[in-house]
Design a protein around this motif. Structure first.
Motif, PDB file in Angstrom:
ATOM      1  N   ILE A 227      25.667 -18.032  13.183  1.00  0.00           N
ATOM      2  CA  ILE A 227      26.079 -16.644  12.993  1.00  0.00           C
ATOM      3  C   ILE A 227      27.542 -16.562  12.568  1.00  0.00           C
ATOM      4  N   GLY A 228      27.778 -15.913  11.461  1.00  0.00           N
ATOM      5  CA  GLY A 228      29.147 -15.629  11.060  1.00  0.00           C
ATOM      6  C   GLY A 228      29.624 -14.354  11.738  1.00  0.00           C
ATOM      7  N   ASN A 229      30.929 -14.268  12.003  1.00  0.00           N
ATOM      8  CA  ASN A 229      31.511 -13.112  12.697  1.00  0.00           C
ATOM      9  C   ASN A 229      30.858 -12.898  14.071  1.00  0.00           C
ATOM     10  N   LEU A 230      30.613 -14.014  14.762  1.00  0.00           N
ATOM     11  CA  LEU A 230      30.011 -13.937  16.092  1.00  0.00           C
ATOM     12  C   LEU A 230      30.976 -13.265  17.051  1.00  0.00           C
ATOM     13  N   ASN A 231      30.494 -12.246  17.754  1.00  0.00           N
ATOM     14  CA  ASN A 231      31.358 -11.495  18.668  1.00  0.00           C
ATOM     15  C   ASN A 231      30.659 -11.253  19.998  1.00  0.00           C
ATOM     16  N   GLU A 232      31.394 -10.697  20.950  1.00  0.00           N
ATOM     17  CA  GLU A 232      30.864 -10.485  22.305  1.00  0.00           C
ATOM     18  C   GLU A 232      29.684  -9.536  22.323  1.00  0.00           C
ATOM     19  N   ASN A 233      29.693  -8.518  21.445  1.00  0.00           N
ATOM     20  CA  ASN A 233      28.571  -7.576  21.407  1.00  0.00           C
ATOM     21  C   ASN A 233      27.261  -8.296  21.054  1.00  0.00           C
ATOM     22  N   ILE A 234      27.355  -9.212  20.088  1.00  0.00           N
ATOM     23  CA  ILE A 234      26.161  -9.968  19.691  1.00  0.00           C
ATOM     24  C   ILE A 234      25.676 -10.827  20.851  1.00  0.00           C
ATOM     25  N   ILE A 235      26.600 -11.528  21.493  1.00  0.00           N
ATOM     26  CA  ILE A 235      26.230 -12.406  22.603  1.00  0.00           C
ATOM     27  C   ILE A 235      25.592 -11.615  23.734  1.00  0.00           C
ATOM     28  N   ASN A 236      26.178 -10.478  24.076  1.00  0.00           N
ATOM     29  CA  ASN A 236      25.629  -9.642  25.159  1.00  0.00           C
ATOM     30  C   ASN A 236      24.237  -9.127  24.806  1.00  0.00           C
ATOM     31  N   GLU A 237      24.036  -8.766  23.531  1.00  0.00           N
ATOM     32  CA  GLU A 237      22.713  -8.296  23.102  1.00  0.00           C
ATOM     33  C   GLU A 237      21.683  -9.428  23.182  1.00  0.00           C
ATOM     34  N   VAL A 248      27.950 -22.618  21.094  1.00  0.00           N
ATOM     35  CA  VAL A 248      28.826 -23.701  20.660  1.00  0.00           C
ATOM     36  C   VAL A 248      29.404 -23.311  19.309  1.00  0.00           C
ATOM     37  N   GLY A 249      30.667 -22.902  19.272  1.00  0.00           N
ATOM     38  CA  GLY A 249      31.290 -22.430  18.042  1.00  0.00           C
ATOM     39  C   GLY A 249      30.600 -21.180  17.544  1.00  0.00           C
ATOM     40  N   ASP A 250      30.118 -21.222  16.299  1.00  0.00           N
ATOM     41  CA  ASP A 250      29.411 -20.064  15.744  1.00  0.00           C
ATOM     42  C   ASP A 250      27.898 -20.222  15.858  1.00  0.00           C
ATOM     43  N   LYS A 251      27.464 -21.138  16.719  1.00  0.00           N
ATOM     44  CA  LYS A 251      26.033 -21.401  16.864  1.00  0.00           C
ATOM     45  C   LYS A 251      25.542 -21.011  18.262  1.00  0.00           C
ATOM     46  N   ILE A 252      24.314 -20.527  18.313  1.00  0.00           N
ATOM     47  CA  ILE A 252      23.664 -20.112  19.552  1.00  0.00           C
ATOM     48  C   ILE A 252      22.366 -20.888  19.713  1.00  0.00           C
ATOM     49  N   VAL A 261       9.633 -11.667  18.909  1.00  0.00           N
ATOM     50  CA  VAL A 261      10.954 -11.076  19.170  1.00  0.00           C
ATOM     51  C   VAL A 261      11.999 -11.580  18.163  1.00  0.00           C
ATOM     52  N   LEU A 262      11.648 -12.522  17.311  1.00  0.00           N
ATOM     53  CA  LEU A 262      12.628 -13.072  16.370  1.00  0.00           C
ATOM     54  C   LEU A 262      13.206 -12.015  15.431  1.00  0.00           C
ATOM     55  N   PRO A 263      12.384 -11.107  14.874  1.00  0.00           N
ATOM     56  CA  PRO A 263      12.982 -10.042  14.049  1.00  0.00           C
ATOM     57  C   PRO A 263      13.957  -9.151  14.833  1.00  0.00           C
ATOM     58  N   LYS A 264      13.678  -8.952  16.117  1.00  0.00           N
ATOM     59  CA  LYS A 264      14.580  -8.136  16.946  1.00  0.00           C
ATOM     60  C   LYS A 264      15.909  -8.862  17.160  1.00  0.00           C
ATOM     61  N   ILE A 265      15.838 -10.180  17.303  1.00  0.00           N
ATOM     62  CA  ILE A 265      17.057 -10.972  17.456  1.00  0.00           C
ATOM     63  C   ILE A 265      17.911 -10.862  16.188  1.00  0.00           C
ATOM     64  N   ALA A 266      17.257 -10.986  15.029  1.00  0.00           N
ATOM     65  CA  ALA A 266      17.983 -10.850  13.762  1.00  0.00           C
ATOM     66  C   ALA A 266      18.603  -9.463  13.636  1.00  0.00           C
ATOM     67  N   GLN A 267      17.864  -8.477  14.074  1.00  0.00           N
ATOM     68  CA  GLN A 267      18.355  -7.093  14.009  1.00  0.00           C
ATOM     69  C   GLN A 267      19.595  -6.908  14.874  1.00  0.00           C
ATOM     70  N   CYS A 268      19.607  -7.540  16.062  1.00  0.00           N
ATOM     71  CA  CYS A 268      20.767  -7.447  16.957  1.00  0.00           C
ATOM     72  C   CYS A 268      22.022  -8.032  16.303  1.00  0.00           C
ATOM     73  N   VAL A 269      21.845  -9.145  15.623  1.00  0.00           N
ATOM     74  CA  VAL A 269      22.985  -9.801  14.965  1.00  0.00           C
ATOM     75  C   VAL A 269      23.549  -8.906  13.862  1.00  0.00           C
ATOM     76  N   ILE A 270      22.659  -8.401  13.015  1.00  0.00           N
ATOM     77  CA  ILE A 270      23.090  -7.598  11.863  1.00  0.00           C
ATOM     78  C   ILE A 270      23.682  -6.263  12.316  1.00  0.00           C
ATOM     79  N   LYS A 271      23.061  -5.644  13.327  1.00  0.00           N
ATOM     80  CA  LYS A 271      23.527  -4.349  13.833  1.00  0.00           C
ATOM     81  C   LYS A 271      24.948  -4.432  14.367  1.00  0.00           C
ATOM     82  N   ASN A 272      25.311  -5.582  14.895  1.00  0.00           N
ATOM     83  CA  ASN A 272      26.644  -5.778  15.473  1.00  0.00           C
ATOM     84  C   ASN A 272      27.587  -6.515  14.515  1.00  0.00           C
TER      85      ASN A 272
END
Length: 300
Positions: A227-237, A248-252, A261-272
């Motif tokens: 994930i690029g631009n990984l932030n706390e909002n993404i991690i919390n979601e 680990v770095g920019d990787k989860i 649930v994979l599309p929902k995970i992608a949606q969380c990343v993009i939304k944030n």
């Protein structure tokens, strides 16, 4: 159940073999015994077949005690590193096996035609065994094992000496037999074969079963995200899907129970405001489990 064992044990002067194996194999499934060379896999098959007498414990094959003579008529067996008479043709080999099964000669001829088509040797049946490639020899061996149209098939390391093309040919036959409703007990140390053909797997280490389960149960592989631009909002979601995820770095790395649930995970990343560069299942999970279970030491 097609196979049931209860604390089945076979030792040779107190050494080797296997001990206290209790497992069951369902009708119509491909059940794989996975272990290093020398783990006791072949000894287990030979004990199930009644070739070896157990030291203790017991079991049932097709609801009859181990070694029942009548049950053997319903079983096919391909031994490891088998050798057939090189001077026979493929047809002669199959015909002689039919006689050993005490099949009627006309039924043998009819069944040989069916088997040649199943194992892909139609047109090669009148060649001598010595002219066969390794893959063809393995397939004629499978032909001998299925000639009597058995309900249960034991295959001991059926692809270990073959090249990738030969392995695929044998796998295709296994799938074909499974689709016919056959139950297949497969011994192997090749992880790739297990992943491709098995419904359930048992991992054997030094004669002891360490793990048993479906491929999904044993290979609960994590999802890897880059994930690029990984932030706390993404991690919390994302923690809503897996509270124990690793960053680990920019990787989860995270576990999910359902791919839906994979599309929902992608949606969380993009939304944030994240940039999702990669989302995939981690590979070689069975290999990791196998090494973790049996270790990396020498074969016994």
């Amino acid at each position: 159940m097609v196979i049931e064992t209860y604390n089945l044990t076979k030792k040779f002067n107190g050494k080797g073999g296997f001990e206290n194996i209790s497992l069951s194999v369902k009708e119509g499934e491909v059940f794989s015994f996975l272990g290093k060379n020398g783990a006791g896999k072949s000894t287990f098959i030979r004990t199930l077949l009644g070739i070896l007498y157990p030291t203790s414990g017991g079991g049932l094959i097709l609801k009859k005690p181990l070694g029942d003579v009548n049950v053997r008529k319903k079983i096919g067996y391909l031994p490891e590193l088998f050798q057939y008479h090189n001077w026979l043709t493929g047809y002669e080999l199959l015909f002689n096996h039919g006689l050993l099964y005490k099949m009627d000669k006309e039924n043998i001829k009819k069944r040989i035609e069916e088997v040649l088509n199943i194992v892909g040797l139609k047109g090669h049946e009148h060649k001598k065994i010595k002219e066969y490639s390794k893959g063809m020899k393995q397939r004629i061996g499978l032909g001998c094992a299925i000639l009597s149209d058995p309900k249960l098939l034991f295959l001991d390391e059926p692809t270990s000496a073959l090249d990738p093309v030969g392995r695929k040919q044998v796998r295709d036959i296994i799938f074909k037999l499974k689709n016919e409703g056959k139950t297949i007990f497969l011994n192997t140390h090749l992880l790739s074969e297990v992943e491709l053909v098995s419904d359930r797997v048992a991992i054997l280490d030094k004669g002891i079963v360490k793990e048993v389960g479906t491929m999904r149960e044993l290979m609960n592989s994590p999802i890897l995200l880059s994930i690029g631009n990984l932030n706390e909002n993404i991690i919390n979601e994302l923690k809503k899907f897996d509270p124990t995820l690793k960053k680990v770095g920019d990787k989860i790395e995270m576990y999910v129970n359902d791919d839906e649930v994979l599309p929902k995970i992608a949606q969380c990343v993009i939304k944030n405001e994240g940039l999702l560069y990669m989302m995939k299942r981690k590979e070689n999970v069975l290999e990791e489990l196998f090494i973790k279970t049996v270790g990396e030491g020498d074969e016994r």
